[in-house]
Design a protein around this motif. Structure first.
Motif, PDB file in Angstrom:
ATOM      1  N   GLY A 330      38.603  76.130  21.237  1.00  0.00           N
ATOM      2  CA  GLY A 330      39.442  74.940  21.324  1.00  0.00           C
ATOM      3  C   GLY A 330      40.452  75.023  22.456  1.00  0.00           C
ATOM      4  O   GLY A 330      40.470  75.961  23.247  1.00  0.00           O
ATOM      5  N   GLY A 331      41.332  74.020  22.508  1.00  0.00           N
ATOM      6  CA  GLY A 331      42.258  73.901  23.625  1.00  0.00           C
ATOM      7  C   GLY A 331      43.695  74.229  23.320  1.00  0.00           C
ATOM      8  O   GLY A 331      44.597  73.837  24.069  1.00  0.00           O
ATOM      9  N   THR A 332      43.920  74.962  22.214  1.00  0.00           N
ATOM     10  CA  THR A 332      45.288  75.317  21.826  1.00  0.00           C
ATOM     11  C   THR A 332      45.358  76.794  21.470  1.00  0.00           C
ATOM     12  O   THR A 332      44.548  77.271  20.660  1.00  0.00           O
ATOM     13  N   PRO A 333      46.302  77.545  22.026  1.00  0.00           N
ATOM     14  CA  PRO A 333      46.429  78.966  21.659  1.00  0.00           C
ATOM     15  C   PRO A 333      46.741  79.136  20.179  1.00  0.00           C
ATOM     16  O   PRO A 333      47.427  78.302  19.575  1.00  0.00           O
ATOM     17  N   ALA A 334      46.235  80.232  19.604  1.00  0.00           N
ATOM     18  CA  ALA A 334      46.404  80.455  18.160  1.00  0.00           C
ATOM     19  C   ALA A 334      47.320  81.633  17.848  1.00  0.00           C
ATOM     20  O   ALA A 334      47.606  81.898  16.684  1.00  0.00           O
ATOM     21  N   TYR A 335      47.785  82.346  18.857  1.00  0.00           N
ATOM     22  CA  TYR A 335      48.578  83.553  18.618  1.00  0.00           C
ATOM     23  C   TYR A 335      49.341  83.934  19.875  1.00  0.00           C
ATOM     24  O   TYR A 335      49.061  83.434  20.979  1.00  0.00           O
ATOM     25  N   LEU A 336      50.315  84.819  19.696  1.00  0.00           N
ATOM     26  CA  LEU A 336      51.078  85.415  20.793  1.00  0.00           C
ATOM     27  C   LEU A 336      50.710  86.891  20.858  1.00  0.00           C
ATOM     28  O   LEU A 336      51.129  87.677  20.009  1.00  0.00           O
ATOM     29  N   ARG A 337      49.902  87.269  21.830  1.00  0.00           N
ATOM     30  CA  ARG A 337      49.451  88.657  21.944  1.00  0.00           C
ATOM     31  C   ARG A 337      50.454  89.460  22.776  1.00  0.00           C
ATOM     32  O   ARG A 337      50.557  89.301  23.986  1.00  0.00           O
ATOM     33  N   LEU A 338      51.178  90.346  22.125  1.00  0.00           N
ATOM     34  CA  LEU A 338      52.215  91.137  22.774  1.00  0.00           C
ATOM     35  C   LEU A 338      51.594  92.319  23.508  1.00  0.00           C
ATOM     36  O   LEU A 338      50.960  93.175  22.903  1.00  0.00           O
ATOM     37  N   LEU A 339      51.795  92.358  24.831  1.00  0.00           N
ATOM     38  CA  LEU A 339      51.314  93.484  25.631  1.00  0.00           C
ATOM     39  C   LEU A 339      52.409  94.517  25.883  1.00  0.00           C
ATOM     40  O   LEU A 339      52.110  95.707  26.057  1.00  0.00           O
ATOM     41  N   GLY A 340      53.665  94.073  25.921  1.00  0.00           N
ATOM     42  CA  GLY A 340      54.732  95.032  26.163  1.00  0.00           C
ATOM     43  C   GLY A 340      56.097  94.373  26.146  1.00  0.00           C
ATOM     44  O   GLY A 340      56.226  93.147  26.197  1.00  0.00           O
ATOM     45  N   MET A 341      57.141  95.216  26.064  1.00  0.00           N
ATOM     46  CA  MET A 341      58.508  94.709  26.026  1.00  0.00           C
ATOM     47  C   MET A 341      59.481  95.815  26.410  1.00  0.00           C
ATOM     48  O   MET A 341      59.183  97.009  26.289  1.00  0.00           O
ATOM     49  N   LEU A 349      62.846  89.521  20.228  1.00  0.00           N
ATOM     50  CA  LEU A 349      61.793  89.239  19.248  1.00  0.00           C
ATOM     51  C   LEU A 349      62.290  89.445  17.822  1.00  0.00           C
ATOM     52  O   LEU A 349      61.956  88.668  16.923  1.00  0.00           O
ATOM     53  N   ASN A 350      63.078  90.472  17.614  1.00  0.00           N
ATOM     54  CA  ASN A 350      63.636  90.700  16.280  1.00  0.00           C
ATOM     55  C   ASN A 350      64.554  89.556  15.866  1.00  0.00           C
ATOM     56  O   ASN A 350      64.574  89.143  14.704  1.00  0.00           O
ATOM     57  N   GLU A 351      65.278  89.021  16.837  1.00  0.00           N
ATOM     58  CA  GLU A 351      66.215  87.938  16.558  1.00  0.00           C
ATOM     59  C   GLU A 351      65.499  86.618  16.289  1.00  0.00           C
ATOM     60  O   GLU A 351      65.987  85.786  15.513  1.00  0.00           O
ATOM     61  N   ASN A 352      64.330  86.450  16.899  1.00  0.00           N
ATOM     62  CA  ASN A 352      63.658  85.147  16.830  1.00  0.00           C
ATOM     63  C   ASN A 352      62.340  85.157  16.056  1.00  0.00           C
ATOM     64  O   ASN A 352      61.636  84.146  16.041  1.00  0.00           O
ATOM     65  N   LYS A 353      61.996  86.273  15.416  1.00  0.00           N
ATOM     66  CA  LYS A 353      60.662  86.395  14.809  1.00  0.00           C
ATOM     67  C   LYS A 353      60.357  85.323  13.769  1.00  0.00           C
ATOM     68  O   LYS A 353      59.201  84.932  13.592  1.00  0.00           O
ATOM     69  N   LYS A 354      61.390  84.816  13.082  1.00  0.00           N
ATOM     70  CA  LYS A 354      61.157  83.792  12.071  1.00  0.00           C
ATOM     71  C   LYS A 354      61.042  82.400  12.676  1.00  0.00           C
ATOM     72  O   LYS A 354      60.633  81.465  11.987  1.00  0.00           O
ATOM     73  N   ARG A 355      61.371  82.270  13.961  1.00  0.00           N
ATOM     74  CA  ARG A 355      61.355  80.958  14.617  1.00  0.00           C
ATOM     75  C   ARG A 355      60.130  80.764  15.503  1.00  0.00           C
ATOM     76  O   ARG A 355      59.910  79.678  16.033  1.00  0.00           O
ATOM     77  N   LEU A 356      59.328  81.797  15.671  1.00  0.00           N
ATOM     78  CA  LEU A 356      58.155  81.683  16.530  1.00  0.00           C
ATOM     79  C   LEU A 356      57.161  80.686  15.939  1.00  0.00           C
ATOM     80  O   LEU A 356      56.938  80.649  14.725  1.00  0.00           O
ATOM     81  N   LYS A 357      56.524  79.894  16.803  1.00  0.00           N
ATOM     82  CA  LYS A 357      55.611  78.850  16.344  1.00  0.00           C
ATOM     83  C   LYS A 357      54.186  79.347  16.152  1.00  0.00           C
ATOM     84  O   LYS A 357      53.349  78.618  15.621  1.00  0.00           O
ATOM     85  N   LEU A 358      53.897  80.567  16.621  1.00  0.00           N
ATOM     86  CA  LEU A 358      52.587  81.177  16.456  1.00  0.00           C
ATOM     87  C   LEU A 358      52.758  82.618  15.998  1.00  0.00           C
ATOM     88  O   LEU A 358      53.807  83.228  16.262  1.00  0.00           O
ATOM     89  N   PRO A 359      51.766  83.185  15.303  1.00  0.00           N
ATOM     90  CA  PRO A 359      51.878  84.586  14.887  1.00  0.00           C
ATOM     91  C   PRO A 359      51.957  85.522  16.093  1.00  0.00           C
ATOM     92  O   PRO A 359      51.243  85.338  17.082  1.00  0.00           O
ATOM     93  N   LEU A 360      52.820  86.521  15.997  1.00  0.00           N
ATOM     94  CA  LEU A 360      52.981  87.523  17.047  1.00  0.00           C
ATOM     95  C   LEU A 360      52.096  88.717  16.715  1.00  0.00           C
ATOM     96  O   LEU A 360      52.239  89.333  15.659  1.00  0.00           O
ATOM     97  N   LEU A 361      51.170  89.053  17.635  1.00  0.00           N
ATOM     98  CA  LEU A 361      50.223  90.136  17.385  1.00  0.00           C
ATOM     99  C   LEU A 361      50.607  91.365  18.175  1.00  0.00           C
ATOM    100  O   LEU A 361      50.710  91.316  19.406  1.00  0.00           O
ATOM    101  N   SER A 362      50.775  92.473  17.481  1.00  0.00           N
ATOM    102  CA  SER A 362      50.992  93.750  18.153  1.00  0.00           C
ATOM    103  C   SER A 362      49.797  94.680  17.952  1.00  0.00           C
ATOM    104  O   SER A 362      49.671  95.677  18.649  1.00  0.00           O
ATOM    105  N   LYS A 363      48.906  94.317  17.016  1.00  0.00           N
ATOM    106  CA  LYS A 363      47.695  95.088  16.755  1.00  0.00           C
ATOM    107  C   LYS A 363      46.494  94.148  16.749  1.00  0.00           C
ATOM    108  O   LYS A 363      46.453  93.190  15.977  1.00  0.00           O
ATOM    109  N   ALA A 364      45.517  94.427  17.588  1.00  0.00           N
ATOM    110  CA  ALA A 364      44.342  93.567  17.682  1.00  0.00           C
ATOM    111  C   ALA A 364      43.561  93.528  16.373  1.00  0.00           C
ATOM    112  O   ALA A 364      42.978  92.504  16.012  1.00  0.00           O
ATOM    113  N   ALA A 365      43.550  94.635  15.646  1.00  0.00           N
ATOM    114  CA  ALA A 365      42.770  94.714  14.408  1.00  0.00           C
ATOM    115  C   ALA A 365      43.401  93.923  13.262  1.00  0.00           C
ATOM    116  O   ALA A 365      42.753  93.713  12.229  1.00  0.00           O
TER     117      ALA A 365
END
Length: 406
Positions: A330-341, A349-365
């Motif tokens: 489809g044409g809409t992203p489904a997640y936020l894939r975190l590569l680094g910080m 991210l800790n301050e805003n984790k409850k406000r993110l509009k998509l799930p934040l992924l730190s583990k691909a599995a």
């Protein structure tokens, strides 16, 4: 904490990119810079010089606080879809602003261009479709439709020049932001010294990524480009060469690409995204007749098919990305894939984790999604292409490498 987003490829990260990140932070008075970065295959349809984790390290060391991966389906798409995916991710991670480099260097011309195209309405979209049907490439068709819209306005000189590559992307970023009614504020900074196609010139500190790669491949030494890149970028590239030996390019990937084209044949190639209008037959003939990528492209390129458009087809052929797979994503992203910080990025991210509009992924599995599976597959195919002639292809890194913290 407030964040400003930037949309990048970092192929590789150079002094101009550092200027962009630091200037964006200053211009927007941001606490955090968040980069949405393409993965291992890029918007112009080519394998990245080094992989997404190496480029993440470069970015985090030189002014970027968070790196989010732009999924494959958007990262390898034409400008409107590329911009749509990137802007939606920046909006989802709660950026207050986004900032892009442009040839115009001020935001007002882009705002005016948006207004002119909105006033043109359906006639603008129709003009694009008609130009494409006559054989023009999409960028040229867009420019023709835009010129027609400018001719209908009383203030054409106030609009952006959409014949310039960075202006085109900037326009699409703003258009995508308007489409989702994002509250992000748009900013732009002038692109300095080097244009996209400019070669690296000794004595300058700014060169395009294209020029840097060209200089490196011609000399096969980092010494010719180290004046154009931050020290950390140089260190990452030195370490990369020790561990991986090769750098990404179609010239290096071509033996596997050629094998894939000839093995699949025209019938299967027709199923691959962006392959259309019978070009699959030309691709097979060109692969059969050429031992080098340069020779292959010489046989395939035409007025109808730009270099970039062909390379996008080749990217999808190499990765096996079909029309059906694109449709399922489809044409809409489904997640936020975190590569680094950085540590500051982690605080944001800790301050805003409850406000993110998509799930934040730190583990691909930890997440199941067809777009993520394509990202992982594309990374493995990149690793295979990079290391097929060595003992270090490093398949499966998406499951092995955690987000980089710097």
């Amino acid at each position: 904490m407030e964040a400003t987003g930037i949309i990048v490829e970092y192929n590789p990260f150079h002094n101009g990119h550092q200027h962009h990140a630091t200037s964006a932070k200053k211009l927007t008075d941001a606490d955090v810079i968040i980069a949405v970065m393409s993965g291992n295959f890029l918007q112009r349809g080519e394998p990245a010089f080094v992989d997404k984790w190496a480029r993440t390290k470069m970015a985090l060391a030189s002014g970027v606080d968070i790196v989010i991966e732009l999924p494959y389906t958007f990262a390898t798409a034409h400008a409107p879809l590329f911009a749509t995916g990137a802007i939606q991710l920046l909006d989802a991670i709660q950026c207050k602003a986004f900032c892009f480099g442009s040839e115009d260097g001020t935001i007002e011309p882009f705002t005016k261009s948006i207004q002119i195209i909105q006033q043109a309405g359906e006639s603008y979209d129709f003009a694009i479709k008609e130009a494409v049907s006559k054989g023009l490439s999409y960028p040229k068709a867009l420019n023709e439709a835009y010129k027609d819209a400018l001719n209908r306005t009383t203030e054409p000189d106030l609009a952006a020049d959409l014949s310039k590559p960075n202006n085109i992307l900037g326009f699409h970023y703003m258009d995508a932001s308007n489409a989702i009614q994002s509250e992000m504020k748009a900013f732009t900074i002038p692109r300095i010294v080097a244009d996209y196609h400019d070669e690296a010139i000794v004595g300058n500190q700014i060169a395009s990524a294209t020029g840097i790669r060209k200089s490196f491949f011609e000399s096969d030494t980092l010494g010719t480009v180290e004046g154009f890149i931050p020290e950390k970028t140089r260190d990452v590239l030195i370490e990369w060469r020790k561990q991986r030996q090769n750098f990404g390019s179609w010239s290096h990937f071509y033996p596997l690409l050629r094998f894939t084209i000839l093995r699949e044949g025209p019938e299967r190639l027709r199923l691959i995204a962006d392959v259309k209008e019978g070009i699959e037959n030309l691709l097979v003939r060109a692969a059969a007749n050429n031992d080098t990528f340069a020779g292959f492209m010489s046989d395939v390129k035409s007025k109808r098919y730009t270099w970039t458009r062909i390379q996008r087809m080749l990217t999808h052929i190499f990765t096996g990305f079909t029309y059906d797979m694109r449709s399922s994503i489809g044409g809409t992203p489904a997640y936020l894939r975190l590569l680094g910080m950085t540590e500051i990025g982690k605080l944001y991210l800790n301050e805003n984790k409850k406000r993110l509009k998509l799930p934040l992924l730190s583990k691909a599995a930890a997440f199941s999604n067809p777009s993520l599976q394509m990202d992982i597959h594309a990374s493995d195919m990149y690793a295979l292409g990079l290391g097929y002639d060595t003992n270090c292809s490093q398949i499966g890194n998406d499951y092995k490498i955690p987000p980089i913290i710097m």
